[in-house]
Design a protein around this motif. Structure first.
Motif, PDB file in Angstrom:
ATOM      1  N   UNK A 230      66.191 -57.881 -32.252  1.00 44.83           N
ATOM      2  CA  UNK A 230      66.617 -56.874 -33.231  1.00 44.83           C
ATOM      3  C   UNK A 230      67.797 -57.406 -34.052  1.00 44.83           C
ATOM      4  N   UNK A 231      68.611 -58.241 -33.420  1.00 45.78           N
ATOM      5  CA  UNK A 231      69.822 -58.741 -34.077  1.00 45.78           C
ATOM      6  C   UNK A 231      69.583 -60.045 -34.838  1.00 45.78           C
ATOM      7  N   UNK A 232      68.354 -60.550 -34.807  1.00 46.65           N
ATOM      8  CA  UNK A 232      68.043 -61.794 -35.515  1.00 46.65           C
ATOM      9  C   UNK A 232      67.672 -61.512 -36.964  1.00 46.65           C
ATOM     10  N   UNK A 233      67.889 -62.513 -37.824  1.00 46.78           N
ATOM     11  CA  UNK A 233      67.447 -62.396 -39.213  1.00 46.78           C
ATOM     12  C   UNK A 233      65.933 -62.558 -39.262  1.00 46.78           C
ATOM     13  N   UNK A 234      65.341 -62.058 -40.341  1.00 48.99           N
ATOM     14  CA  UNK A 234      63.892 -62.175 -40.501  1.00 48.99           C
ATOM     15  C   UNK A 234      63.476 -63.644 -40.526  1.00 48.99           C
ATOM     16  N   UNK A 235      64.328 -64.484 -41.109  1.00 48.53           N
ATOM     17  CA  UNK A 235      64.034 -65.917 -41.195  1.00 48.53           C
ATOM     18  C   UNK A 235      63.956 -66.534 -39.805  1.00 48.53           C
ATOM     19  N   UNK A 236      64.913 -66.188 -38.945  1.00 49.34           N
ATOM     20  CA  UNK A 236      64.921 -66.716 -37.579  1.00 49.34           C
ATOM     21  C   UNK A 236      63.728 -66.189 -36.792  1.00 49.34           C
ATOM     22  N   UNK A 237      63.439 -64.913 -36.936  1.00 51.19           N
ATOM     23  CA  UNK A 237      62.309 -64.309 -36.217  1.00 51.19           C
ATOM     24  C   UNK A 237      60.997 -65.000 -36.565  1.00 51.19           C
ATOM     25  N   UNK A 238      60.845 -65.395 -37.822  1.00 47.57           N
ATOM     26  CA  UNK A 238      59.587 -65.994 -38.274  1.00 47.57           C
ATOM     27  C   UNK A 238      59.350 -67.358 -37.645  1.00 47.57           C
ATOM     28  N   UNK A 239      60.376 -67.930 -37.031  1.00 49.14           N
ATOM     29  CA  UNK A 239      60.258 -69.274 -36.460  1.00 49.14           C
ATOM     30  C   UNK A 239      60.132 -69.264 -34.941  1.00 49.14           C
ATOM     31  N   UNK A 240      59.996 -68.089 -34.342  1.00 44.90           N
ATOM     32  CA  UNK A 240      59.928 -67.997 -32.885  1.00 44.90           C
ATOM     33  C   UNK A 240      58.612 -67.379 -32.429  1.00 44.90           C
TER      34      UNK A 240
END
Length: 378
Positions: A230-240
């Motif tokens: 929830x605390x991650x940026x959308x950019x970071x989420x897209x890479x996991x």
């Protein structure tokens, strides 16, 4: 079993990606201004001629490769030039202090060996680097924070040096973390080591990890991961991507079976030809076409079943034969997921011209489907 295969789907929106061949006019101006500041950055870091090399690229010389690296810093800071300059300055000073060129020539200690392997390429053509944590003696591997960071930086640098930094070619890679056999309930130095290397990679290796896949990830941690992201940026989420234990089909969405070792559900990185993944429903008998062959033609078919067992056949349907004619059986066997050699390597030779087919017979099953992975160079 399988948990949520992909928590985050798709690419980030935006008209211009910020890569070298996809820059807006504003981004081009920012890059040009950043380039003009590089000599001062190197001077401030007191870089010698050797120290100007970063990621295998001479940062003191104008080049397409250097532009690609500068754009990594700009994308990491959303094209805020001032923040990007600060980030690159910090990196050049850190690289000099860390003596990375010397570090790369230093052999790793024995307890750091054997955990990191290079597989093939992912679906986007990026190199795949896989790290296995199950075989690590964590008391030794995580005993010293500084030594652990040097170990992981060495692995990272080796990966980076394999990038070509040519326009249109991959400029990041796919990193797979295999948690098979690992208990995540560990304290002590593990958290300190992980926190420190995470900071180093975040600060000094921007935009090098195209995607991070966590495989054989214990299902008990899914709730925690969902809350944490929830605390991650959308950019970071897209890479996991988080995959449950034994979720090979999920892994195949990112890395084809022919690019994976047998241990990781693949057919072996020396496989010739592209693999097919066939999930056959209960009660179904499926005939998979492998292509046309000529008389005397030879080859090899590889096959494995991911779970349970499956009766399979390799057969030849002669050219001109009636549609309902029985094909010539070249090989047949009931393959199992737990057999000593998971991948069957079947050598074949065509007695006549025709169509080579692979038959998966799940007609006797009442409830369970069967997933078979197979490959042929045709």
């Amino acid at each position: 079993g399988s948990l949520t295969r992909e928590l985050f789907v798709g690419e980030l929106p935006g008209a211009m990606s910020g890569f070298l061949d996809d820059l807006s006019e504003d981004q081009q101006r920012t890059l040009q201004s950043f380039k003009e500041k590089v000599p001062e950055i190197l001077k401030k870091a007191e870089c010698t001629k050797q120290d100007t090399v970063a990621f295998g690229v001479d940062m003191s010389k104008d080049s397409e490769a250097r532009d690609m690296i500068l754009l990594k810093y700009l994308r990491a800071r959303e094209f805020d030039e001032e923040k990007s300059v600060t980030m690159l300055s910090d990196t050049m000073e850190w690289r000099k202090d860390a003596e990375l060129e010397t570090l790369l020539k230093t052999p790793l200690a024995e307890h750091f060996l054997g955990h990191d392997v290079e597989e093939g390429f992912d679906v986007k053509g990026r190199r795949v680097q896989l790290s296995r944590y199950g075989g690590m003696d964590t008391d030794v591997v995580f005993a010293d924070v500084e030594e652990f960071v040097k170990y992981r930086v060495t692995i990272m640098e080796r990966n980076v040096r394999k990038l070509t930094f040519k326009k249109g070619e991959p400029e990041d890679f796919c990193v797979v973390h295999d948690y098979k056999g690992v208990s995540l309930m560990r304290g002590g130095n593990v958290k300190k080591c992980v926190n420190e290397i995470t900071k180093v990679l975040s600060d000094h290796y921007p935009e090098f990890k195209g995607i991070g896949i966590f495989m054989n990830f214990p299902a008990i941690f899914v709730t925690f991961i969902n809350a944490f992201t929830i605390f991650m940026s959308a950019k970071t989420k897209s890479k996991l991507v988080f995959l449950g234990e034994g979720d090979f089909e999920g892994l195949f969405q990112y890395i084809p079976p022919e690019q994976l070792s047998v241990q990781d559900g693949g057919l072996g990185v020396d496989t010739v030809g592209k693999a097919k993944v066939e999930t056959v429903s209960s009660g179904e008998r499926r005939v998979v076409s492998l292509g046309q062959v000529t008389k005397g033609q030879k080859g090899e078919v590889r096959a494995r079943v991911l779970f349970y067992e499956a009766p399979v056949k390799l057969a030849l349907k002669p050219t001109g034969a009636a549609e309902d004619a029985e094909p010539e059986i070249l090989w047949e066997k009931e393959i199992t997921a737990d057999q000593e050699e998971p991948v069957e390597k079947v050598a074949w030779e065509a007695s006549q011209a025709g169509e080579l087919v692979f038959i998966i017979d799940n007609s006797a099953a009442y409830f369970r489907s069967r997933t078979v992975v197979l490959s042929s160079p045709l």
